[in-house]
Scaffold this motif. Structure first.
Motif, PDB file in Angstrom:
ATOM      1  N   ARG A 120       0.835  -1.199   0.000  1.00 17.13           N
ATOM      2  CA  ARG A 120       0.000   0.000   0.000  1.00 17.13           C
ATOM      3  C   ARG A 120       0.873   1.252   0.000  1.00 17.13           C
ATOM      4  NH1 ARG A 120      -2.560  -0.330   6.168  1.00 17.13           N
ATOM      5  NH2 ARG A 120      -0.592   0.022   7.274  1.00 17.13           N
ATOM      6  N   PHE A 121       0.478   2.211  -0.803  1.00 20.90           N
ATOM      7  CA  PHE A 121       1.124   3.525  -0.860  1.00 20.90           C
ATOM      8  C   PHE A 121       2.615   3.448  -1.199  1.00 20.90           C
ATOM      9  CE2 PHE A 121      -2.133   3.852   2.612  1.00 20.90           C
ATOM     10  CZ  PHE A 121      -3.126   4.431   1.829  1.00 20.90           C
ATOM     11  N   ASN A 122       3.038   2.385  -1.888  1.00 23.14           N
ATOM     12  CA  ASN A 122       4.455   2.309  -2.254  1.00 23.14           C
ATOM     13  C   ASN A 122       4.698   2.745  -3.698  1.00 23.14           C
ATOM     14  OD1 ASN A 122       3.340   0.069  -3.534  1.00 23.14           O
ATOM     15  ND2 ASN A 122       5.175  -1.190  -3.221  1.00 23.14           N
ATOM     16  N   PHE A 123       3.604   3.079  -4.429  1.00 23.39           N
ATOM     17  CA  PHE A 123       3.689   3.636  -5.794  1.00 23.39           C
ATOM     18  C   PHE A 123       4.548   2.772  -6.717  1.00 23.39           C
ATOM     19  CE2 PHE A 123       3.084   7.176  -2.834  1.00 23.39           C
ATOM     20  CZ  PHE A 123       1.865   7.664  -3.289  1.00 23.39           C
ATOM     21  N   GLY A 124       4.459   1.450  -6.514  1.00 26.97           N
ATOM     22  CA  GLY A 124       5.172   0.518  -7.378  1.00 26.97           C
ATOM     23  C   GLY A 124       6.662   0.418  -7.112  1.00 26.97           C
ATOM     24  N   ILE A 125       7.142   1.073  -6.064  1.00 21.33           N
ATOM     25  CA  ILE A 125       8.579   1.019  -5.730  1.00 21.33           C
ATOM     26  C   ILE A 125       8.808  -0.165  -4.788  1.00 21.33           C
ATOM     27  CG2 ILE A 125      10.523   2.263  -4.703  1.00 21.33           C
ATOM     28  CD1 ILE A 125       9.005   4.875  -5.337  1.00 21.33           C
ATOM     29  N   LEU A 126       9.498  -1.181  -5.276  1.00 20.15           N
ATOM     30  CA  LEU A 126       9.673  -2.417  -4.512  1.00 20.15           C
ATOM     31  C   LEU A 126      10.440  -2.176  -3.210  1.00 20.15           C
ATOM     32  CD1 LEU A 126       9.059  -5.438  -4.622  1.00 20.15           C
ATOM     33  CD2 LEU A 126      11.282  -5.787  -5.724  1.00 20.15           C
ATOM     34  N   GLU A 127      11.362  -1.207  -3.227  1.00 22.32           N
ATOM     35  CA  GLU A 127      12.168  -0.930  -2.025  1.00 22.32           C
ATOM     36  C   GLU A 127      11.325  -0.407  -0.865  1.00 22.32           C
ATOM     37  OE1 GLU A 127      14.992  -0.797  -5.470  1.00 22.32           O
ATOM     38  OE2 GLU A 127      12.979  -0.066  -5.042  1.00 22.32           O
ATOM     39  N   LEU A 128      10.093   0.046  -1.180  1.00 19.27           N
ATOM     40  CA  LEU A 128       9.211   0.546  -0.124  1.00 19.27           C
ATOM     41  C   LEU A 128       8.240  -0.528   0.368  1.00 19.27           C
ATOM     42  CD1 LEU A 128       8.316   4.146  -1.365  1.00 19.27           C
ATOM     43  CD2 LEU A 128       9.861   3.497   0.490  1.00 19.27           C
ATOM     44  N   ALA A 129       8.520  -1.780   0.020  1.00 19.01           N
ATOM     45  CA  ALA A 129       7.642  -2.870   0.455  1.00 19.01           C
ATOM     46  C   ALA A 129       7.575  -2.962   1.972  1.00 19.01           C
ATOM     47  CB  ALA A 129       8.120  -4.191  -0.135  1.00 19.01           C
ATOM     48  N   ASP A 130       8.679  -2.657   2.644  1.00 16.11           N
ATOM     49  CA  ASP A 130       8.711  -2.669   4.111  1.00 16.11           C
ATOM     50  C   ASP A 130       8.567  -1.270   4.696  1.00 16.11           C
ATOM     51  OD1 ASP A 130       9.037  -5.427   4.296  1.00 16.11           O
ATOM     52  OD2 ASP A 130      11.212  -5.272   4.025  1.00 16.11           O
ATOM     53  N   GLY A 131       8.198  -0.303   3.874  1.00 16.11           N
ATOM     54  CA  GLY A 131       8.045   1.063   4.356  1.00 16.11           C
ATOM     55  C   GLY A 131       9.367   1.812   4.375  1.00 16.11           C
ATOM     56  N   PHE A 132       9.308   3.056   4.823  1.00 15.54           N
ATOM     57  CA  PHE A 132      10.517   3.860   4.945  1.00 15.54           C
ATOM     58  C   PHE A 132      11.340   3.371   6.139  1.00 15.54           C
ATOM     59  CE2 PHE A 132       7.662   6.923   2.789  1.00 15.54           C
ATOM     60  CZ  PHE A 132       8.458   7.220   1.701  1.00 15.54           C
ATOM     61  N   SER A 133      12.658   3.431   6.000  1.00 10.38           N
ATOM     62  CA  SER A 133      13.552   3.058   7.099  1.00 10.38           C
ATOM     63  C   SER A 133      13.495   4.119   8.193  1.00 10.38           C
ATOM     64  CB  SER A 133      14.988   2.927   6.579  1.00 10.38           C
ATOM     65  OG  SER A 133      15.916   2.943   7.642  1.00 10.38           O
ATOM     66  N   LEU A 134      13.304   3.676   9.450  1.00  9.81           N
ATOM     67  CA  LEU A 134      13.260   4.605  10.581  1.00  9.81           C
ATOM     68  C   LEU A 134      14.548   5.409  10.690  1.00  9.81           C
ATOM     69  CD1 LEU A 134      12.239   5.790  13.251  1.00  9.81           C
ATOM     70  CD2 LEU A 134      13.030   3.711  14.394  1.00  9.81           C
ATOM     71  N   VAL A 135      15.685   4.711  10.544  1.00 10.86           N
ATOM     72  CA  VAL A 135      16.975   5.393  10.655  1.00 10.86           C
ATOM     73  C   VAL A 135      17.118   6.448   9.563  1.00 10.86           C
ATOM     74  CG1 VAL A 135      19.481   5.072  10.549  1.00 10.86           C
ATOM     75  CG2 VAL A 135      18.065   3.414  11.765  1.00 10.86           C
ATOM     76  N   ALA A 136      16.685   6.110   8.326  1.00 12.44           N
ATOM     77  CA  ALA A 136      16.798   7.055   7.215  1.00 12.44           C
ATOM     78  C   ALA A 136      15.928   8.283   7.453  1.00 12.44           C
ATOM     79  CB  ALA A 136      16.403   6.370   5.908  1.00 12.44           C
ATOM     80  N   VAL A 137      14.706   8.077   7.928  1.00  8.27           N
ATOM     81  CA  VAL A 137      13.807   9.200   8.194  1.00  8.27           C
ATOM     82  C   VAL A 137      14.362  10.085   9.305  1.00  8.27           C
ATOM     83  CG1 VAL A 137      11.498   9.839   9.008  1.00  8.27           C
ATOM     84  CG2 VAL A 137      11.761   7.969   7.369  1.00  8.27           C
ATOM     85  N   ALA A 138      14.820   9.454  10.401  1.00  5.11           N
ATOM     86  CA  ALA A 138      15.340  10.225  11.549  1.00  5.11           C
ATOM     87  C   ALA A 138      16.575  11.014  11.172  1.00  5.11           C
ATOM     88  CB  ALA A 138      15.646   9.279  12.719  1.00  5.11           C
ATOM     89  N   MET A 139      17.520  10.364  10.497  1.00  2.00           N
ATOM     90  CA  MET A 139      18.774  11.036  10.147  1.00  2.00           C
ATOM     91  C   MET A 139      18.551  12.106   9.086  1.00  2.00           C
ATOM     92  SD  MET A 139      20.605   9.600  12.259  1.00  2.00           S
ATOM     93  CE  MET A 139      22.036  10.558  11.846  1.00  2.00           C
ATOM     94  N   GLY A 140      17.576  11.898   8.210  1.00  2.00           N
ATOM     95  CA  GLY A 140      17.285  12.912   7.201  1.00  2.00           C
ATOM     96  C   GLY A 140      16.650  14.148   7.804  1.00  2.00           C
ATOM     97  N   LEU A 141      15.577  13.941   8.591  1.00  2.00           N
ATOM     98  CA  LEU A 141      14.841  15.072   9.157  1.00  2.00           C
ATOM     99  C   LEU A 141      15.675  15.896  10.125  1.00  2.00           C
ATOM    100  CD1 LEU A 141      11.306  13.512   9.833  1.00  2.00           C
ATOM    101  CD2 LEU A 141      11.902  15.200   8.098  1.00  2.00           C
TER     102      LEU A 141
END
Length: 504
Positions: free
Chosen positions: A193-214
């Motif tokens: 759901r809501f992955n817009f066909g991007i297979l890498e988003l099958a498990d959702g966004f990475s918590l570490v990536a979101v935290a370190m980015g923001l």
């Protein structure tokens, strides 16, 4: 009483053995280093160390892995305070007041207060684990999905009031974070759901990536191009610079005790973690404070309460794990997996079947936290020296560590693009006054909120009143409603006052 003292003696004999002391020190040292390095975290470190424990005695292995866990809580605060680089949701809350203190030239004080509060919070929880584990476990058993949903909903509403600036913007960012948490695979149906066909988003966004980015990348983007050669001026540091004054001690001690109590209670609930405990402690402290406007500007109370709570929660998380066989969070789940690999089944019979392991682990908590205190206080000067490095040299190294940490979490290059994308987003949010912390907390708690809501609906056959029929759940929903009223009532009053003025 004699039986209790005999158990304590057995635990000390186990924890004070040469092998246990060595691996306890190794664990807390690795944990501290892993915590300081942005983006790696205790979960990755424990996962890497797990194969090494196959050759160790199970009790010694567990002592070392637990040392990495609570040692990372100490170290994680260092990067958050000095560089505004949180690797976890817990550290993100530390950033709120820790980083402003460092910007004011009070980095030594902030790190010292963090070390002391971490020790006090851990000690408070260890006493509870020793003396009140059966009672707290009994309370935790009364929590159904309805209670968990209400607690998390209250936490998310509280998160919107934590942020500096407009509470409505904070509430909007919580909703945005929940939306981000919906990306991936539906737990119940297994559909994307809501992955817009991007297979890498099958498990959702990475918590570490979101935290370190923001937080991390956004902070670097904000500082690059600044005229100063270093992010802050660091003068010759003296030991007395670390020590709080008497008025500062008065600001610290009550928030520390409240944070310890909240962290111990939240940590004892299965499925929670230090992130929720820190959030609850910070929100509570802001509510009871006589100067809530100081929060987010470098408040010692805003630093003390969540730091005490997150370390208390880490120690208390072993209550449901050891007494019920239910892990408190993902890191404790890995620790429980290590016990199972060694043929030991956590649960109600563990204390009776493995008394040396249980009490040896509890006593090692005391020893490990003393080691951390002795290890961290002398290193404060070294950590503060990081701030004297010219920013032109410092930020490329930080970016490198962020990329390594994000990639190592899942071995996925896509996460590097995610962290850069969220870095740009975090920078724009700063420019327009939208807080980042509620986004991260909504992202973490959103999927759990959905899971417990669905489970409660399943058990109640779709009856929404189940959340009001259970007293604990109803109490937290009432608290959430009070928080919402506190957000909207001031604005409504101003509107009514303006209308009356125009009519008059």
């Amino acid at each position: 009483m004699e039986g209790f003292l005999a158990h304590v003696q057995l635990g000390l004999a186990t924890a004070l053995s040469a092998e246990a002391l060595l691996f306890c020190f190794l664990g807390v040292t690795v944990g501290t280093i892993v915590g300081v390095l942005p983006g790696i975290g205790a979960l990755a470190a424990i996962s890497l160390a797990l194969p090494l424990t196959y050759y160790l005695d199970p009790t010694v292995a567990l002592i070392m892995l637990a040392g990495i866990f609570y040692g990372a809580q100490y170290g994680g605060s260092t990067a958050s305070i000095l560089l505004n680089l949180p690797g976890t949701a817990t550290s993100a809350i530390t950033c709120l007041d820790g980083y402003p203190l460092a910007q004011k030239g009070k980095a030594p004080l902030a790190l010292f207060v963090t070390a002391i509060n971490s020790f006090v919070g851990s000690s408070f929880a260890i006493v509870l684990v020793m003396g009140f584990a059966p009672m707290i476990a009994a309370i935790a058993l009364k929590f159904s999905s309805a209670e968990y949903f209400s607690v998390m909903l209250f936490g998310l509403i509280a998160a919107s009031t934590m942020s500096v600036g407009s509470p409505l913007k904070g509430l909007a960012m919580v909703v945005f974070g929940i939306a981000l948490g919906q990306v991936g695979t539906d737990v119940n149906t297994g559909m994307f759901r809501f992955n817009f066909g991007i297979l890498e988003l099958a498990d959702g966004f990475s918590l570490v990536a979101v935290a370190m980015g923001l937080f991390g990348v956004a902070e670097i983007m904000s500082n690059v191009g600044q005229p100063s050669g270093a992010p802050m001026n660091v003068k010759g540091m003296r030991f007395r610079d670390m020590l709080p004054t008497r008025p500062e001690w008065r600001q610290i001690w009550m928030p520390t005790l409240r944070g310890s109590a909240i962290g111990s209670f939240i940590g004892a609930l299965p499925g929670t973690g230090p992130g929720i405990a820190s959030l609850m402690a910070y929100a509570t402290e802001k509510r009871v404070s006589r100067a809530p406007s100081e929060f987010g500007q470098g408040s010692l109370a805003g630093l003390s309460a969540p730091e005490a709570a997150n370390n208390a929660s880490v120690q208390a998380a072993f209550i449901p794990t050891l007494s019920l066989g239910i892990p408190g969070d993902a890191v404790v789940a890995v620790l429980m997996g290590a016990m199972i690999l060694h043929g030991i089944q956590p649960g109600p019979n563990l204390i009776n079947d493995q008394p040396a392991m249980f009490w040896g682990l509890i006593m090692s908590f005391w020893i490990g936290n003393l080691m951390l205190l002795v290890l961290n206080v002398p290193l404060i000067g070294l950590w503060v020296r990081l701030l004297s490095i010219p920013y032109s040299l410092l930020y490329p190294a930080i970016i490198l560590f962020i990329c390594i940490g994000v990639y190592s979490a899942d071995n996925n290059v896509f996460d590097i693009y995610v962290v850069l994308g969220f870095g740009v987003l975090g920078y724009l949010m700063r420019r327009y006054g939208y807080p980042a912390t509620p986004v991260l907390l909504g992202f973490i708690l959103g999927p759990l909120l959905e899971e417990h809501f669905r489970r409660a609906m399943l058990f109640s056959r779709g009856d929404l009143t189940v959340f009001l029929q259970r007293p604990i759940s109803a109490a937290f929903l009432l608290l959430g409603a009070v928080f919402l009223l506190s957000i909207f009532l001031p604005g409504l009053r101003r509107r009514f006052a303006l209308r009356r003025g125009t009519r008059g």
